[in-house]
Write a protein that holds these residues in place. Sequence first.
Motif, PDB file in Angstrom:
ATOM      1  N   GLN A  88       0.752  -1.064  -0.040  1.00  0.00           N
ATOM      2  CA  GLN A  88      -0.248  -0.053   0.076  1.00  0.00           C
ATOM      3  C   GLN A  88       0.979   1.226  -0.111  1.00  0.00           C
ATOM      4  O   GLN A  88       1.969   1.220   0.540  1.00  0.00           O
ATOM      5  N   ARG A  89       0.466   2.208  -0.691  1.00  0.00           N
ATOM      6  CA  ARG A  89       1.366   3.375  -0.842  1.00  0.00           C
ATOM      7  C   ARG A  89       1.229   4.223   0.578  1.00  0.00           C
ATOM      8  O   ARG A  89       0.272   4.313   0.951  1.00  0.00           O
ATOM      9  N   GLN A  90       2.327   4.696   0.945  1.00  0.00           N
ATOM     10  CA  GLN A  90       2.612   5.419   2.185  1.00  0.00           C
ATOM     11  C   GLN A  90       3.095   6.618   1.933  1.00  0.00           C
ATOM     12  O   GLN A  90       3.804   6.951   1.207  1.00  0.00           O
ATOM     13  N   PHE A  91       2.864   7.635   2.998  1.00  0.00           N
ATOM     14  CA  PHE A  91       3.237   9.033   3.083  1.00  0.00           C
ATOM     15  C   PHE A  91       3.970   9.339   4.213  1.00  0.00           C
ATOM     16  O   PHE A  91       3.118   9.205   5.331  1.00  0.00           O
ATOM     17  N   VAL A  92       5.123   9.919   4.263  1.00  0.00           N
ATOM     18  CA  VAL A  92       5.711  10.369   5.853  1.00  0.00           C
ATOM     19  C   VAL A  92       5.894  11.724   5.377  1.00  0.00           C
ATOM     20  O   VAL A  92       6.999  12.128   4.892  1.00  0.00           O
ATOM     21  N   GLU A  93       5.332  12.691   6.369  1.00  0.00           N
ATOM     22  CA  GLU A  93       5.509  14.254   6.138  1.00  0.00           C
ATOM     23  C   GLU A  93       6.714  14.611   7.335  1.00  0.00           C
ATOM     24  O   GLU A  93       6.430  14.036   8.502  1.00  0.00           O
ATOM     25  N   SER A  94       7.439  15.484   7.163  1.00  0.00           N
ATOM     26  CA  SER A  94       8.115  15.955   8.010  1.00  0.00           C
ATOM     27  C   SER A  94       8.792  17.509   7.676  1.00  0.00           C
ATOM     28  O   SER A  94       8.403  18.087   6.834  1.00  0.00           O
ATOM     29  N   GLY A  95       9.263  17.961   8.827  1.00  0.00           N
ATOM     30  CA  GLY A  95       9.731  19.284   8.527  1.00  0.00           C
ATOM     31  C   GLY A  95       8.970  20.479   9.382  1.00  0.00           C
ATOM     32  O   GLY A  95       9.381  21.527   9.544  1.00  0.00           O
ATOM     33  N   GLY A  96       7.715  20.084   9.770  1.00  0.00           N
ATOM     34  CA  GLY A  96       7.207  20.959  10.812  1.00  0.00           C
ATOM     35  C   GLY A  96       7.563  21.548  11.828  1.00  0.00           C
ATOM     36  O   GLY A  96       8.511  21.009  12.367  1.00  0.00           O
ATOM     37  N   GLY A  97       7.116  22.315  12.507  1.00  0.00           N
ATOM     38  CA  GLY A  97       7.839  23.077  13.728  1.00  0.00           C
ATOM     39  C   GLY A  97       6.881  24.495  14.251  1.00  0.00           C
ATOM     40  O   GLY A  97       5.996  24.910  13.404  1.00  0.00           O
ATOM     41  N   LEU A  98       7.238  25.092  15.357  1.00  0.00           N
ATOM     42  CA  LEU A  98       7.067  26.122  15.673  1.00  0.00           C
ATOM     43  C   LEU A  98       7.963  27.305  15.033  1.00  0.00           C
ATOM     44  O   LEU A  98       9.058  27.260  15.140  1.00  0.00           O
ATOM     45  N   VAL A  99       7.371  28.501  14.418  1.00  0.00           N
ATOM     46  CA  VAL A  99       7.993  29.561  13.878  1.00  0.00           C
ATOM     47  C   VAL A  99       7.277  30.801  13.919  1.00  0.00           C
ATOM     48  O   VAL A  99       6.169  30.704  14.130  1.00  0.00           O
ATOM     49  N   GLN A 100       7.872  31.800  14.116  1.00  0.00           N
ATOM     50  CA  GLN A 100       7.439  33.199  14.213  1.00  0.00           C
ATOM     51  C   GLN A 100       6.819  33.667  13.054  1.00  0.00           C
ATOM     52  O   GLN A 100       7.343  33.421  11.982  1.00  0.00           O
ATOM     53  N   PRO A 101       5.984  34.646  13.008  1.00  0.00           N
ATOM     54  CA  PRO A 101       5.428  35.245  11.777  1.00  0.00           C
ATOM     55  C   PRO A 101       6.531  35.632  10.882  1.00  0.00           C
ATOM     56  O   PRO A 101       7.313  36.437  11.496  1.00  0.00           O
ATOM     57  N   GLY A 102       6.638  35.642   9.599  1.00  0.00           N
ATOM     58  CA  GLY A 102       7.558  35.865   8.714  1.00  0.00           C
ATOM     59  C   GLY A 102       8.595  35.038   8.413  1.00  0.00           C
ATOM     60  O   GLY A 102       9.703  35.057   7.652  1.00  0.00           O
ATOM     61  N   GLY A 103       8.587  33.826   9.162  1.00  0.00           N
ATOM     62  CA  GLY A 103       9.652  32.952   9.147  1.00  0.00           C
ATOM     63  C   GLY A 103       9.301  31.774   8.104  1.00  0.00           C
ATOM     64  O   GLY A 103       8.589  32.227   7.443  1.00  0.00           O
ATOM     65  N   SER A 104      10.368  30.999   7.915  1.00  0.00           N
ATOM     66  CA  SER A 104      10.015  29.775   6.811  1.00  0.00           C
ATOM     67  C   SER A 104      10.395  28.463   7.406  1.00  0.00           C
ATOM     68  O   SER A 104      10.827  28.095   8.277  1.00  0.00           O
ATOM     69  N   LEU A 105       9.663  27.717   6.420  1.00  0.00           N
ATOM     70  CA  LEU A 105       9.814  26.041   6.701  1.00  0.00           C
ATOM     71  C   LEU A 105       9.887  25.504   5.313  1.00  0.00           C
ATOM     72  O   LEU A 105       9.509  26.043   4.652  1.00  0.00           O
ATOM     73  N   ARG A 106      10.486  24.287   5.482  1.00  0.00           N
ATOM     74  CA  ARG A 106      10.497  23.403   4.522  1.00  0.00           C
ATOM     75  C   ARG A 106       9.989  22.282   4.724  1.00  0.00           C
ATOM     76  O   ARG A 106      10.760  21.461   5.572  1.00  0.00           O
ATOM     77  N   LEU A 107       8.821  21.720   4.265  1.00  0.00           N
ATOM     78  CA  LEU A 107       8.206  20.513   4.399  1.00  0.00           C
ATOM     79  C   LEU A 107       8.783  19.142   3.667  1.00  0.00           C
ATOM     80  O   LEU A 107       8.887  19.713   2.294  1.00  0.00           O
ATOM     81  N   SER A 108       8.856  18.060   4.025  1.00  0.00           N
ATOM     82  CA  SER A 108       9.167  17.009   2.876  1.00  0.00           C
ATOM     83  C   SER A 108       7.936  16.234   3.044  1.00  0.00           C
ATOM     84  O   SER A 108       7.625  15.567   4.237  1.00  0.00           O
ATOM     85  N   CYS A 109       7.874  15.227   1.976  1.00  0.00           N
ATOM     86  CA  CYS A 109       6.865  14.205   2.048  1.00  0.00           C
ATOM     87  C   CYS A 109       7.831  13.000   1.267  1.00  0.00           C
ATOM     88  O   CYS A 109       7.876  13.060  -0.216  1.00  0.00           O
ATOM     89  N   ALA A 110       7.954  11.870   2.079  1.00  0.00           N
ATOM     90  CA  ALA A 110       8.455  10.826   1.398  1.00  0.00           C
ATOM     91  C   ALA A 110       7.413   9.820   1.050  1.00  0.00           C
ATOM     92  O   ALA A 110       6.627   9.477   2.092  1.00  0.00           O
ATOM     93  N   ALA A 111       7.512   9.291   0.052  1.00  0.00           N
ATOM     94  CA  ALA A 111       6.527   8.408  -0.600  1.00  0.00           C
ATOM     95  C   ALA A 111       7.208   6.988  -0.749  1.00  0.00           C
ATOM     96  O   ALA A 111       8.403   6.833  -1.124  1.00  0.00           O
ATOM     97  N   SER A 112       6.343   6.016  -0.311  1.00  0.00           N
ATOM     98  CA  SER A 112       6.674   4.604  -0.559  1.00  0.00           C
ATOM     99  C   SER A 112       5.651   3.613  -0.989  1.00  0.00           C
ATOM    100  O   SER A 112       4.491   3.884  -0.914  1.00  0.00           O
ATOM    101  N   GLY A 113       6.129   2.634  -1.400  1.00  0.00           N
ATOM    102  CA  GLY A 113       5.088   1.671  -1.962  1.00  0.00           C
ATOM    103  C   GLY A 113       5.031   1.654  -3.293  1.00  0.00           C
ATOM    104  O   GLY A 113       5.446   2.789  -4.049  1.00  0.00           O
TER     105      GLY A 113
END
Length: 122
Positions: A1-26
């Motif tokens: 079965q296809r699976q997805f694992v999301e990562s990269g989130g967190g707590l950030v102040q307004p105006g800040g940046s984040l980079r999220l990743s989604c690793a797919a498998s299956g």
Amino acid sequence: QRQFVESGGGLVQPGGSLRLSCAASGSTFSRDAFGWYRQAPGKRRELVAAITSGGYTEYADSVKGRFTISRDNAKNTVYLQMNSLKIEDTGVYYCNEDLSIEAIVAGNFRSWGQGTQVTVSS
């Protein structure tokens, strides 16, 4: 079965940046359209950005000019670069895939990953 694992989130102040990743498998079953979705507390899940294998992209009006979706087929991973973050960007972010952009927009999937929490706060 296809699976997805999301990562990269967190707590950030307004105006800040984040980079999220989604690793797919299956097994992919030749599905080549991917999307990032988010769900804020007390609200419905909404599509944030989408991308095809050919590089065609779509963005929600609320994130245009601030977010960028990309993919690395060699790593079987989809990314979401988020800049100039606002408090209203807070929510759990999910990724998923389907055969077309139309299906991504519809957002009817049998399964979802756990998502990654993004909290924008001062």
